[in-house]
Design an enzyme around this catalytic site. Structure first.
Site, short mmCIF file in Angstrom:
data_model
loop_
_atom_site.label_atom_id
_atom_site.label_comp_id
_atom_site.label_asym_id
_atom_site.label_seq_id
_atom_site.Cartn_x
_atom_site.Cartn_y
_atom_site.Cartn_z
N GLU A 115 0.83 -1.21 0.00
CA GLU A 115 0.00 0.00 0.00
C GLU A 115 0.87 1.26 0.00
O GLU A 115 0.42 2.32 0.43
CB GLU A 115 -0.93 0.03 1.22
CG GLU A 115 -1.82 -1.19 1.41
CD GLU A 115 -3.01 -1.26 0.45
OE1 GLU A 115 -3.09 -0.43 -0.48
OE2 GLU A 115 -3.85 -2.15 0.63
N HIS A 139 -2.92 1.63 8.81
CA HIS A 139 -4.01 0.81 8.27
C HIS A 139 -4.03 -0.53 9.00
O HIS A 139 -3.00 -1.19 9.12
CB HIS A 139 -3.80 0.59 6.76
CG HIS A 139 -4.60 -0.54 6.21
ND1 HIS A 139 -5.97 -0.60 6.32
CD2 HIS A 139 -4.23 -1.67 5.55
CE1 HIS A 139 -6.41 -1.70 5.75
NE2 HIS A 139 -5.37 -2.38 5.28
N HIS A 141 -6.82 -4.09 10.26
CA HIS A 141 -8.00 -4.90 9.91
C HIS A 141 -8.81 -5.24 11.16
O HIS A 141 -8.96 -6.43 11.49
CB HIS A 141 -7.56 -6.21 9.24
CG HIS A 141 -6.82 -6.05 7.95
ND1 HIS A 141 -6.25 -7.12 7.28
CD2 HIS A 141 -6.57 -4.96 7.18
CE1 HIS A 141 -5.67 -6.70 6.17
NE2 HIS A 141 -5.84 -5.37 6.09
N GLU A 169 -16.85 8.99 23.72
CA GLU A 169 -15.52 9.36 23.26
C GLU A 169 -15.43 9.43 21.72
O GLU A 169 -14.58 10.13 21.17
CB GLU A 169 -14.52 8.31 23.78
CG GLU A 169 -13.07 8.73 23.78
CD GLU A 169 -12.77 9.82 24.81
OE1 GLU A 169 -13.62 10.09 25.68
OE2 GLU A 169 -11.70 10.42 24.71
N HIS A 210 -12.69 -4.93 4.70
CA HIS A 210 -11.24 -4.90 4.71
C HIS A 210 -10.72 -4.31 6.03
O HIS A 210 -10.16 -5.02 6.83
CB HIS A 210 -10.74 -4.11 3.48
CG HIS A 210 -9.26 -4.13 3.30
ND1 HIS A 210 -8.64 -3.88 2.09
CD2 HIS A 210 -8.24 -4.35 4.17
CE1 HIS A 210 -7.34 -3.96 2.22
NE2 HIS A 210 -7.07 -4.24 3.49
O1 2HA Z 1 -0.43 -5.08 3.92
O2 2HA Z 1 -3.35 -4.94 4.65
O3 2HA Z 1 -4.25 -3.78 2.51
C1 2HA Z 1 -1.49 -5.93 3.65
C2 2HA Z 1 -2.74 -5.16 3.64
C3 2HA Z 1 -3.20 -4.66 2.34
ZN ZN Z 2 -5.33 -4.25 4.45
#
Ligand code: 2HA
Ligand code: ZN
Length: 389
Positions: A115, A139, A141, A169, A210
């Site tokens: 990414e 980022h 998950h 909050e 995602h």
């Molecule tokens: O790095 O999370 O979005 C792996 C991921 C891709």
């Molecule tokens: Zn990801």
């Protein structure tokens, strides 16, 4: 000074390890980057081992000459604290903003995260939006956020208002709310650009099915947003799982008072969206109803939507408006009083089985300008790494 002896590297590794501990980074899931201060670069650059330049698939001229500590492609967050020289690296962006080169880490030929383009383009957007303050893109998950995208309408205002309704909050931590982009292939330029459009308005962007993509001025801020949004989503899912309607939630008046007291500047779009707090209904009935009214080209299930066989095997699940499937017919079926340009109306609470199914309108209003400082006064004509004019 050695990179791993610096505060910024230690804090970065701690954030990554905490994310792993929270269960947000299965396998090689997630990525993070930190835009280093010049003083931090100066402190460690004697230990740099420079490799050759590689082209970026886009242009990030406002990041020219900057260095980033960033996770390596394929690295598992679980291993970052144990093997940081392999799982992390530092890259430098060249003077034109069109190439990068590794300077440290990425042991045995590693590369930055898949990414990378999303990180660079969004650093550019957030740097401009915050007048240079934003330094972190993170980022992850988190399962609760991904789960919410399975049951919520694809409407950022409803999503935001529902999250704000869960714990006090949340509005404080994400006063600009969340943006929600369409499904995009992980690692794609499309994902990077859609995120960057959203990041012009907020620093928390949901990638459906995602995860969450956030920015912060500090590592603490970015991590705090991730944790707070995930916690709000978890509370929502737990309350929904009780199978009863909410008996109370944070009201618009409560939020308005909160906003005034702490000068949060909560936008009307998000404040006046109706949170989705109604009772569970039979999704299969709703899907059948939408299929009956939808013309052929719009009745296709959304990418990733469960098949009717799968739905039939789920006895009870949450209601969600099929706004993207057939907005026009649904809007016509709504009572006029419920149709408003700047509100999003969720289904009224009904006893299960008793009332006939009502279609739910989810009008997506135009995004309002953010109340935080924006890029308008900043120089670049580039947007999202693309030369737009
Ligand atoms: O790095 O999370 O979005 C792996 C991921 C891709
Ligand atoms: Zn990801």
């Amino acid at each position: 000074m050695k990179v791993l002896d610096t505060d910024f590297a230690r804090d970065f590794i701690r954030m990554c390890n905490d994310g792993w501990s929270f269960g947000w980074h299965e396998a090689n899931g997630g990525n993070a980057s930190y835009r280093m201060r010049q003083a931090e670069v100066n402190e460690v650059k004697s230990g740099f081992r420079i490799r050759s330049w590689e082209r970026i698939d886009t242009e990030v001229p406002t990041l020219a000459g900057e260095c980033f500590l960033i996770t390596a492609s394929g690295s598992h967050f679980r291993n970052i604290a144990h093997d940081p020289k392999r799982t992390l690296g530092i890259i430098e962006v060249d003077r034109t903003g069109t190439a990068w080169r590794p300077c440290w880490g990425f042991k045995d030929g590693g590369r930055p995260t898949s990414e990378l383009v999303a990180h660079l383009i969004n650093h550019e957007v957030r740097k401009a939006a915050t007048k240079g303050a934003s330094r972190v893109i993170y980022h992850a998950h988190p399962a609760n956020i991904a789960a919410m995208t399975c049951v919520m309408p694809a409407d950022p205002a409803v999503f935001t208002r529902t999250l704000w309704a869960q714990l006090a909050e949340c509005a404080m931590v994400i006063p600009h709310g969340v943006e929600l982009i369409p499904w995009e292939v992980p690692g794609s330029l499309g994902l990077a650009i859609e995120s960057a459009k959203a990041m012009e308005h907020t620093n928390a962007v949901i990638w459906p099915h995602h995860g969450l993509f956030v920015s912060g001025d500090t590592l603490d801020e970015a991590f705090g947003i991730m944790q707070t949004v995930d916690k709000a989503a978890e509370i929502y899912l737990k309350a929904r799982a009780c199978g009863t309607a909410n008996t109370s939630s944070i009201s618009n008046d409560d939020l308005s008072a909160f906003s005034r007291e702490y000068d949060l500047g909560l936008s009307r779009r998000n404040l006046h969206a109706e949170p989705l707090l109604d009772l569970p209904v039979r999704v299969i009935e709703r899907v059948e109803r939408v299929q009956e009214t939808a013309p052929a080209e719009t009745s296709k299930p959304q990418a990733g939507a469960p098949s009717s066989e799968v739905l039939a095997s789920m006895p009870w699940t949450f209601s969600f408006p099929a706004a993207s499937a057939q907005p026009v017919e649904l809007a016509e079926a709504m009572p006029a009083s419920a149709q408003s340009a700047d509100t999003v109306v969720a289904q009224p609470v009904q006893p299960m089985e008793a009332a006939p199914m009502q279609p739910v309108q989810s009008a997506r209003p135009a995004v309002q300008p953010a109340t935080q400082p924006t890029a308008q006064s900043a120089e670049p004509v580039y947007r999202f790494g693309m030369r737009l004019r």
